[in-house]
Design a protein around this motif. Structure first.
Motif, PDB file in Angstrom:
ATOM      1  N   HIS A 193       1.661   0.511  -2.720  1.00 43.12           N
ATOM      2  CA  HIS A 193       2.361  -0.167  -1.562  1.00 43.12           C
ATOM      3  C   HIS A 193       2.736   1.171  -0.511  1.00 43.12           C
ATOM      4  CE1 HIS A 193       4.156  -3.778  -3.138  1.00 43.12           C
ATOM      5  NE2 HIS A 193       4.034  -3.416  -4.514  1.00 43.12           N
ATOM      6  N   GLY A 194       2.806   0.853   0.718  1.00 48.31           N
ATOM      7  CA  GLY A 194       2.882   1.517   1.702  1.00 48.31           C
ATOM      8  C   GLY A 194       4.014   1.224   2.547  1.00 48.31           C
ATOM      9  N   ARG A 195       4.147   1.658   3.825  1.00 43.91           N
ATOM     10  CA  ARG A 195       5.408   1.193   4.827  1.00 43.91           C
ATOM     11  C   ARG A 195       4.875  -0.099   5.588  1.00 43.91           C
ATOM     12  NH1 ARG A 195       6.391   6.226   8.433  1.00 43.91           N
ATOM     13  NH2 ARG A 195       7.902   4.655   9.401  1.00 43.91           N
ATOM     14  N   LYS A 196       3.731  -0.642   5.269  1.00 44.68           N
ATOM     15  CA  LYS A 196       3.605  -2.270   5.921  1.00 44.68           C
ATOM     16  C   LYS A 196       3.552  -2.052   7.406  1.00 44.68           C
ATOM     17  CE  LYS A 196       4.033  -3.866   1.760  1.00 44.68           C
ATOM     18  NZ  LYS A 196       4.544  -2.888   0.969  1.00 44.68           N
ATOM     19  N   LEU A 197       3.211  -0.887   7.922  1.00 40.16           N
ATOM     20  CA  LEU A 197       3.067  -0.795   9.244  1.00 40.16           C
ATOM     21  C   LEU A 197       1.678  -1.508   9.846  1.00 40.16           C
ATOM     22  CD1 LEU A 197       4.212   3.044   9.905  1.00 40.16           C
ATOM     23  CD2 LEU A 197       5.525   1.006  10.736  1.00 40.16           C
TER      24      LEU A 197
ATOM     25  N   GLU B 162       4.093   9.735  11.199  1.00 41.89           N
ATOM     26  CA  GLU B 162       4.471  10.463  10.067  1.00 41.89           C
ATOM     27  C   GLU B 162       4.681  11.913  10.677  1.00 41.89           C
ATOM     28  OE1 GLU B 162       5.447   9.611   7.036  1.00 41.89           O
ATOM     29  OE2 GLU B 162       4.828   7.691   6.699  1.00 41.89           O
TER      30      GLU B 162
END
Length: 263
Positions: free
Chosen positions: A147-151, A200
């Motif tokens: 999973h990531g930050r969904k950006l 980031e």
């Protein structure tokens, strides 16, 4: 192929010929050692085992992940793998195992250093045909989808995220790739390898892959990302809108690459 961790686990090895190296990047010298050890194992009618010396994977000279190394060893016909954190100099103490009938050890001489340098240089140049010749197979990175930050999804470019903590060294930028493991055929995609400087600060290295076909949820699955062409270096953009515009250009370039390849 059975994988064992630590020297003590080596007591479980069957009668075998043991090949010893870091097996980092699986270049031609690695294949030579495995071919020699494999021939001797077959002549004796015993197993082929490999001792993987792991410290190189924790440094900037790593050429690939441990998962990719294990895949290469499996292709080479290795039956058992013993993974140790010991250095090459300490390997002599590790091979005195009851069922090790013969040891084939890598000598990191000039040929070895040249092969390693060629790998590093080819990655830095994004010379994927040369990497394929050096490694004996296409250059790829595999790992679990996390999973990531969904950006990416928010910008209209959902991505598969794979952590890249330990290499391959020199891999950074935007690439045309294809993804194996989610469909019966490779899926065309564009990938970013880097620390995402636009969104980031001091980000952890990450491989983000936008697949240009619809795919179902694949979190936790293991995929292999094959690198085909570098499009550009990783850049810091002045905000999300500028980043999104750059991604659109990258995706268009990747589509053109695949269209030209299919023609």
């Amino acid at each position: 192929m059975k994988v064992l961790f630590g020297v003590r686990a080596g007591a479980a090895l069957p009668p075998c010929v043991l090949a010893v190296a870091d097996f980092d990047g699986m270049h031609g010298e690695h294949r030579r050692i495995l071919a020699d050890a494999g021939a001797q194992a077959r002549a004796r009618g015993i197993a082929l085992a490999a001792l993987v010396l792991a410290p190189a994977r924790q440094t900037s000279r790593a050429h690939g992940s441990l998962r990719d190394t294990l895949a290469g060893l499996r292709v080479a016909g290795v039956d058992h793998v013993l993974i140790s954190r010991s250095t090459h100099d300490a390997a002599t103490a590790l091979v005195a195992l009851p069922n090790v009938r013969q040891v084939v050890t890598a000598t990191e001489g000039q040929a070895w250093l040249d092969a390693s340098a060629q790998l590093t240089g080819a990655v830095a140049r994004a010379d994927f045909p040369a990497l394929r010749a050096l490694r004996g197979h296409p250059f790829s990175v595999s790992g679990h989808v996390v999973h990531g930050r969904k950006l990416g999804r928010m910008m209209g470019f959902p991505t598969l995220n794979l952590k890249m903590k330990h290499g391959p060294a020199g891999l950074s930028g935007i690439y045309v790739v294809q993804v194996h493991g989610l469909a019966p055929h490779p899926l065309p995609a564009v990938a970013s390898v880097g620390v995402r400087p636009t969104v980031e600060r001091d980000g952890e290295p990450l491989l983000e892959v936008h697949v240009m076909e619809t795919v179902a949820s694949c979190y936790g699955k293991i995929v292999s990302v094959e690198f085909l062409k570098k499009l550009r270096a990783e850049l810091r953009f002045d905000g999300i809108d500028a980043l999104k515009a750059a991604i659109e250009v990258d995706v268009t370039a990747a589509r053109r690459y695949f269209m030209a390849s299919a023609a």
